[in-house]
Design a protein around this motif. Sequence first.
Motif, PDB file in Angstrom:
ATOM      1  N   ARG A 120      -6.733  -3.815   8.241  1.00 43.85           N
ATOM      2  CA  ARG A 120      -5.420  -3.705   7.915  1.00 43.85           C
ATOM      3  C   ARG A 120      -4.558  -3.988   8.920  1.00 43.85           C
ATOM      4  O   ARG A 120      -3.653  -4.488   8.799  1.00 43.85           O
ATOM      5  N   TYR A 143     -11.425  -1.891   4.357  1.00 43.94           N
ATOM      6  CA  TYR A 143      -9.988  -2.306   4.462  1.00 43.94           C
ATOM      7  C   TYR A 143      -9.291  -1.627   5.860  1.00 43.94           C
ATOM      8  O   TYR A 143      -8.590  -2.252   6.325  1.00 43.94           O
ATOM      9  N   SER A 202       0.781  -1.340  -0.327  1.00 47.12           N
ATOM     10  CA  SER A 202      -0.184   0.145   0.008  1.00 47.12           C
ATOM     11  C   SER A 202       0.858   1.282  -0.137  1.00 47.12           C
ATOM     12  O   SER A 202       2.041   1.328   0.182  1.00 47.12           O
ATOM     13  N   GLU A 236       1.430  -5.312   6.290  1.00 49.89           N
ATOM     14  CA  GLU A 236       1.473  -4.223   5.385  1.00 49.89           C
ATOM     15  C   GLU A 236       2.557  -3.658   4.995  1.00 49.89           C
ATOM     16  O   GLU A 236       3.507  -3.182   6.034  1.00 49.89           O
ATOM     17  N   SER A 269       4.006  -0.527   3.367  1.00 49.21           N
ATOM     18  CA  SER A 269       3.762   0.476   2.909  1.00 49.21           C
ATOM     19  C   SER A 269       4.809   1.304   2.083  1.00 49.21           C
ATOM     20  O   SER A 269       5.937   1.632   2.880  1.00 49.21           O
ATOM     21  N   TYR A 313      -7.898   3.366   2.150  1.00 51.12           N
ATOM     22  CA  TYR A 313      -8.721   2.408   1.138  1.00 51.12           C
ATOM     23  C   TYR A 313      -9.982   1.823   1.714  1.00 51.12           C
ATOM     24  O   TYR A 313     -10.510   0.760   1.387  1.00 51.12           O
TER      25      TYR A 313
END
Length: 270
Positions: free
Chosen positions: A171, A167, A157, A176, A178, A163
């Motif tokens: 999350r 989401y 992401s 994740e 990023s 999002y």
Amino acid sequence: MECKALPHKQSRLKVFFAGVIGAILFVGAINAVHAVGNEPAFTPSDTVIHLGVEDGWPPYADQYGLGLSTEIVKAAFEAVGQKVKISVKPYARVLSDVEAGHLDGGYNVTRQASTEKRFIFGQSPILTASASFYYEAGSSQDYQTARDIPDDASVASIIDYEYGDIYQSQRQRFNEVSVARQHQIIRMLLAQRVDVGVMFDRVVDYTLSDMNLPANVLSRGAVNHTSDIYVAFSRKNPDSEKYAASLDKGLLKIRKNGVYDALMQGFVAR
């Protein structure tokens, strides 16, 4: 004799009191004008709204801040005679500067529960944009919503992007990854460093073309969400509600006079 003089005295008293009242009214009027002149009034022409825009969401806003979003925001404020200054920064910096009050507002912000706590929004979005799940071509994964993504799956992401509420609620389960730029997500997908990426569809099309890559190097899955994209105004600024209302008026004007449609048609043709 005294009775005959009374009407004359009454007349003189009337003139006297009329003069006093007139003087009081005159001084009051002068003070009122002076007070109004000292009041901090907001009008579109006497202030410059300082906005921030990200530098990595083409074709909505490129590295120079140029793109469809900027064209719409400038046209809307121009329609109501409002001057704006635009600074180009990374998205996360735009949000933090708006929240801290260093910027009056920032745009390309998704309006959802998490951002409504941080910022002030008007009634009208500047545009809408859809984001989907993306995989390396040939992947067997096909998540329909963020709820389907398994725990600890690696999801690419953009730093501080929104999002959608679903989401956002999921999350914390993901691993994740990023990053700051769209092309970084694409490269991670192609190198199989992440399981899935979440990206806005028009941004993917633009970025793949910019990277000289064919569209079929990635597999587009289900739509994660469709965002209403707004200008977010600072809660630190007491004029933010007025700025948001001014923007709403400008957006209404350019929708009525055809400017908005012309900008959108030019965007589709790109």
